[in-house]
Design a protein around this motif. Structure first.
Motif, short mmCIF file in Angstrom:
data_model
loop_
_atom_site.label_atom_id
_atom_site.label_comp_id
_atom_site.label_asym_id
_atom_site.label_seq_id
_atom_site.Cartn_x
_atom_site.Cartn_y
_atom_site.Cartn_z
N PHE A 44 32.48 -6.23 -37.57
CA PHE A 44 32.73 -6.65 -36.19
C PHE A 44 34.23 -6.69 -35.97
O PHE A 44 34.95 -7.48 -36.59
CB PHE A 44 32.09 -8.04 -35.97
CG PHE A 44 32.03 -8.49 -34.53
CD1 PHE A 44 32.37 -7.65 -33.48
CD2 PHE A 44 31.60 -9.79 -34.22
CE1 PHE A 44 32.30 -8.08 -32.15
CE2 PHE A 44 31.53 -10.23 -32.90
CZ PHE A 44 31.88 -9.37 -31.87
N LEU A 45 34.71 -5.80 -35.11
CA LEU A 45 36.15 -5.62 -34.89
C LEU A 45 36.52 -6.04 -33.47
O LEU A 45 35.95 -5.53 -32.51
CB LEU A 45 36.49 -4.14 -35.12
CG LEU A 45 37.87 -3.65 -34.72
CD1 LEU A 45 38.95 -4.33 -35.54
CD2 LEU A 45 37.96 -2.14 -34.93
N CYS A 46 37.48 -6.96 -33.35
CA CYS A 46 37.86 -7.45 -32.02
C CYS A 46 39.37 -7.49 -31.85
O CYS A 46 40.11 -7.59 -32.83
CB CYS A 46 37.36 -8.87 -31.80
SG CYS A 46 35.63 -9.06 -32.15
N GLY A 47 39.80 -7.45 -30.62
CA GLY A 47 41.23 -7.59 -30.34
C GLY A 47 41.67 -6.67 -29.22
O GLY A 47 40.86 -6.12 -28.48
N THR A 48 42.98 -6.50 -29.12
CA THR A 48 43.48 -5.65 -28.04
C THR A 48 43.17 -4.20 -28.35
O THR A 48 43.11 -3.77 -29.49
CB THR A 48 45.00 -5.79 -27.90
OG1 THR A 48 45.59 -5.56 -29.18
CG2 THR A 48 45.39 -7.16 -27.39
N SER A 49 42.96 -3.43 -27.29
CA SER A 49 42.70 -2.02 -27.47
C SER A 49 44.02 -1.32 -27.79
O SER A 49 45.08 -1.93 -27.74
CB SER A 49 42.10 -1.44 -26.20
OG SER A 49 42.90 -1.76 -25.09
#
Lengths: 332, 629
Positions: B579-584
């Motif tokens: 699961f990868l999250c953050g700014t594009s």
């Protein structure tokens, strides 16, 4: 019969007087008598008034490159006034094409001749109404109010800045009723139906499918295979490439460039806002190379400022008014 | 929303570009007397597709190759959209054969799924359902490296104008005649650009008296809720450049009640303007002042553009309330704004230099509206991030008529934020960075919504919100090992995963968190380390600008690589969820590349192709989840 000529001179030409000598010699060869010679900033500020309907030829002398010429737009009408009908104006460029046409000039841009403008008509002082192209169009308040055309009255200079009086009303925006737009192609489409097209009723029964069962739906990922397929290419792109914007986590250096540009512009702002009120009123917007640009547009806001204007990023302001940074500063 | 026009312009827009192009197209067609329907794809009533004869679709693509949210979902109510209908398997081949269609896709070739949204729509509608294509679709690339503007040095607007030209010339050729008001056929003409097109519904005074200080309320959207602020804490150090907040709120009506949401779900927040900004606007347009608080009504119902935003319409309906709650006076306007307002530059009395300056202002505004280059507009508005209000302040000749303000002024759109609290917790928690940056303009630029949230005080009960269920982590994948990667505020949704306790979502959670400095922006550092020490998670922090605490690694992908054998084993043999999250932007791409390299080095995949194939399978199974913004 010799023609009457007027020489208008950009202040910076005073450092290279040979330009004036050359211009006069060239005029003489063409049997033009230079009757008057003025600095453009004097004309602009109103301390020199040009005679009306007097000259056959006006030549503007400037060291600026053609495409970079900065000329007070309001004077273009004044020059038209000073010329006789059919008279020629040399020395301006297509930068002011619109102002030329608006002020009754015709642009002569032929290979065989030097680029110039010809006074084709006196500028009309009567207002022009914008006419509707279709009679079917009804407007909300067409009434009697009309758009005034460009005024030919000489405009006030910066320093005195008296507001001109206007007899005509401001242009009133006209609103066109939504109802007149309702051309929904009703009839036109009747004969457009192909034989192979199902009737609406055949299709309508598919509209009632009312379940959210994913199994009844296609997987949209199956619709793409990564290939582009047929796409239309654009025929001509007239636009210049925009300056690239830095990504959020830019590492290629654009971010630094942007930061540097912002710092640079801000330090310029800091310089100009240190001017005292006295200094600011001394600023002559028409002379290039002064503390502010020579375009005369510095006070009008960023939309009208040049790329290198020291006021970039500051709000529009009134000439002669000291800028108070405290009122606009809200730094990080 | 229902429509009856035979020409429909439908858009799917993430940032507003496609919407702006769609609005321009609609304006231009209306000026040629073509009645058009303009709606987000998601809000177009699917039943109306049978009435449409000419369909123009302008759609951007999200980072994950999907249709934008407003193309996939309705704003209010029904779940049925055109796209969900068109995806039904049992539709016959010729279902759309009554329609002529043309597509415009907006994408960025630095993302792997470039223009996938328009390709999906195109393939389904044309190749499978028989819609007749007017001309080959156009695909615009922000980078100019692919698509219709590949290698031309032209921007996306050049592609749009090509699209527009093709449509207009086809329609004019096909329908050279139109009907006048008496129903006679006359040649089709164009309405002059100096005339303002009256919107279908606009504002008028009700004529009734207003009550004393009526309470502000919102009507027309049952799904919007009011929240009460429970906490609003700064998580980053005072001297850190970024202000990250822990923001907690509850439902006003039922503060104790559980709310249905799960990790990966988002809260949609409806922000509003500050009173002092509204006042400044009214001072600028002082002809509005005398009626700013008078009750208004719509001439024929709530305008669709306002309906499509959701969140309800403010009551009492006054100019002041509209400016505060619905009109985005602090946003950067787009081309369509200038197309609509340039003719309102009429006030010579505010021109220092009189008529000449008025004419100059009109000309400049018109240039912003109609110059296909858009360079001037870009330099003046976009680059310095200049707001609508600042533009009105520069162009004092503009006198806006209040009646049509909802037509020509941009509207405030809600923003969504990942939820950080555990599933169904009645205390809804957000982790968000307050958006603040500088440009050449002296006044600092602030994000409307994050600034709004950051200024809300504990106890405030005016926050409008909705919960969005995104179904990001499939139920059947709970209990699988989890590899959570989220630098910065990317941590927000991951916190929700870790807080899933009843039952525990997974016994084996690895958290890769990254920030700049251990003592400045290590969000929830204490909490994370405590969870690590009690074995709830295995924590792998990394600090990009902090040599002391992070001597040999800088970014999350560096740490992933360092633990390569173990992580690869979890991915390949342990059926782990990634699961990868953050700014594009670069981060998700770098992480993805790292995973591919890991699969090759330790996962038994011999080449790029097979590793990528494995990753695609993971995505399909919902085991590789990317939530970036």
């Amino acid at each position: 019969m010799s023609q009457i000529g007027l020489l208008l001179i950009h202040p910076a030409v005073t450092t290279s007087p040979e330009l004036v000598v050359e211009a006069k010699a060239a005029a003489e060869q063409n049997s033009i008598k230079i009757a008057d010679q003025f600095l453009i900033n004097k004309v602009n500020e109103g301390s020199v008034k040009l005679k009306i309907n007097t000259y056959n030829v006006i030549r503007y002398l400037t060291p600026e490159k053609r495409e970079e010429i900065k000329f007070p737009k309001k004077l273009i009408g004044t020059l038209n006034d000073a010329l006789k009908l059919g008279g020629c104006l040399y020395g301006l460029s297509d930068v002011y094409k619109i102002d030329a046409v608006v002020n009754g000039f015709e642009i002569i841009d032929e290979a065989s001749k030097e680029y110039h403008w010809i006074k084709k008509q006196e500028i009309k002082t009567v207002p022009q109404a914008i006419s509707l192209k279709s009679k079917s169009v009804s407007t909300a308040d067409m009434g009697t109010k009309k758009l005034p055309s460009f005024k030919k009255a000489p405009l006030p200079s910066f320093k005195k800045a008296p507001l001109p009086t206007f007899k005509k009303a401001s242009p009133e925006p006209k609103v066109i009723k939504a109802a007149v737009l309702a051309d929904d192609l009703d009839d036109d489409l009747e004969d457009d139906e192909d034989d192979g097209v199902f009737s609406d009723s055949t299709k309508a029964r598919y509209l009632d499918i009312n379940n959210d069962d994913e199994d009844e739906s296609i997987d949209e990922d199956d619709l793409v295979d990564g290939k582009t397929g047929n796409i239309a290419m654009i025929v001509c792109g007239k636009s210049k490439t925009k300056k690239k914007k830095a990504c959020k986590d830019c590492t290629c250096g654009i971010k630094e460039e942007e930061e540097a540009e912002i710092d640079n512009i801000r330090s310029q702002q800091d310089k100009v806002v240190q001017f005292t009120e006295d200094e600011l009123t001394e600023v002559d917007f028409t002379i290039d190379g002064k503390k502010v640009g020579g375009c005369g547009s510095c006070s009008l806001g960023d939309a009208f400022r040049c790329t290198g204007c020291p006021y970039l990023g500051l709000p529009a302001f009134k000439p002669g008014e000291a800028i108070n940074l405290n009122s606009i500063s809200d730094d990080l | 929303m229902s429509s009856t026009n035979k020409i429909a312009i439908l858009y799917g827009s993430e940032t507003g570009n496609s919407q702006d192009f769609a609005t321009i197209l609609s304006q231009k067609l209306q000026r040629l007397h073509f009645a058009t329907t303009l709606l987000p794809l998601g809000d177009f009533n699917p039943n109306d597709i049978l009435k449409v004869r000419y369909l123009f679709i302008l759609v951007s693509t999200t980072g994950q190759g999907e249709l934008p949210r407003n193309a996939n979902e309705t704003t209010i109510g029904s779940k049925k959209t055109l796209w969900s209908l068109l995806k039904k398997k049992n539709l016959p081949e010729g279902f759309l054969n009554h329609i002529q269609v043309a597509f415009f896709g907006l994408g960025d070739s630095s993302y792997p799924k470039f223009n996938f949204a328009v390709r999906k729509l195109h393939n389904r509608m044309v190749n499978q359902l028989g819609a007749r294509e007017l001309f080959d679709r156009l695909e615009a690339d922000e980078q100019g490296m692919a698509g219709s503007n590949k290698g031309t040095g032209s921007g996306v607007e050049a592609v749009y104008f090509e699209y527009e030209k093709k449509i207009i010339s086809l329609l004019k050729e096909k329908f050279p005649m139109m009907k006048d008001s008496q129903g006679n056929k006359i040649n089709r003409t164009e309405i002059d650009t100096s005339l303002y097109l009256e919107p279908k519904s606009y504002l008028k005074l009700t004529g009734t008296l207003t009550e004393e200080k009526p309470i502000v309320n919102f009507v027309g959207d049952e799904s919007v809720k009011f929240g009460k602020v429970v906490a609003n804490n700064k998580l980053t150090a005072e001297d850190h450049f970024q202000d990250v907040r822990q923001f907690i709120f509850t439902n006003c009506e039922e503060p104790q009640k559980e709310i249905e949401y799960y990790p990966g779900d988002t809260a949609l927040i409806y922000p509003c303007n500050f009173d002092h900004d509204v006042d400044a606007f009214l001072q600028n347009q002082d002809q509005w002042l005398s009626i700013a608080d008078k009750p208004l009504e719509f001439t024929s119902g709530v305008p669709t553009s306002l309906q499509c935003i959701g969140g309800g319409i403010v009551q009492p309906l006054t100019l002041r309330n509209l400016l505060k709650y619905h009109i985005d006076i602090m946003s950067i306007p787009r081309t369509s704004f200038f197309m609509k307002i340039w003719q309102f530059a009429t006030d010579v009395t505010r021109m220092e230099r009189g008529q000449e300056q008025l004419d100059d202002q009109r000309e400049k505004l018109k240039e912003f509206a109609y110059d296909e280059d858009m360079q001037e507009l870009y330099d003046y508005c976009n680059r310095p991030r200049r707001s609508v209000f600042e533009i009105l302040d520069d162009f004092l000749s503009i006198r806006l008529p209040w009646e049509y303000c909802l037509d020509y002024l941009p509207l405030i759109k809600p923003r969504s934020y990942s939820i950080s609290s555990g599933p169904c917790d009645s205390n809804i928690e957000l982790t968000m960075a307050v958006v603040k940056y500088r440009t050449i303009l002296r006044k600092v630029r602030k994000g409307l919504c994050t600034t709004y949230l950051s200024e809300l005080l504990v106890g405030d009960n005016t926050l409008r919100y909705k919960i969005q269920n995104n179904n990001l982590i499939k139920k059947e994948l709970h209990d699988h090992p989890m590899i959570l990667v989220g630098p910065g505020v990317g941590l927000a949704p991951l916190l929700s995963v870790i807080k899933t306790d009843n039952p525990v979502i997974s016994q084996n959670i690895h958290l890769f968190f990254g920030c700049r400095f251990k003592d400045k922006d290590y969000l929830y550092g204490d909490k994370l380390e405590k969870w690590n020490s009690v074995g709830k998670i295995s924590l792998h922090p990394v600090f990009s600008r902090d040599r002391e605490n992070s001597p040999d690694t800088k970014y999350v992908q560096d740490v992933l690589w360092k633990l390569g054998p173990e992580m690869t084993d979890l991915l390949v043999n342990g059926k782990a969820v990634f699961f990868l999250c953050g700014t594009s932007g670069r981060m998700p791409l770098q992480v993805r590349l790292t995973v591919i390299e890991m699969l090759k080095k330790w996962g038994g995949f011999t080449d790029d192709e097979s590793a990528k194939e494995f990753l695609k399978e993971m995505e399909k199974d919902g085991r590789y989840i990317q939530e970036t913004w």
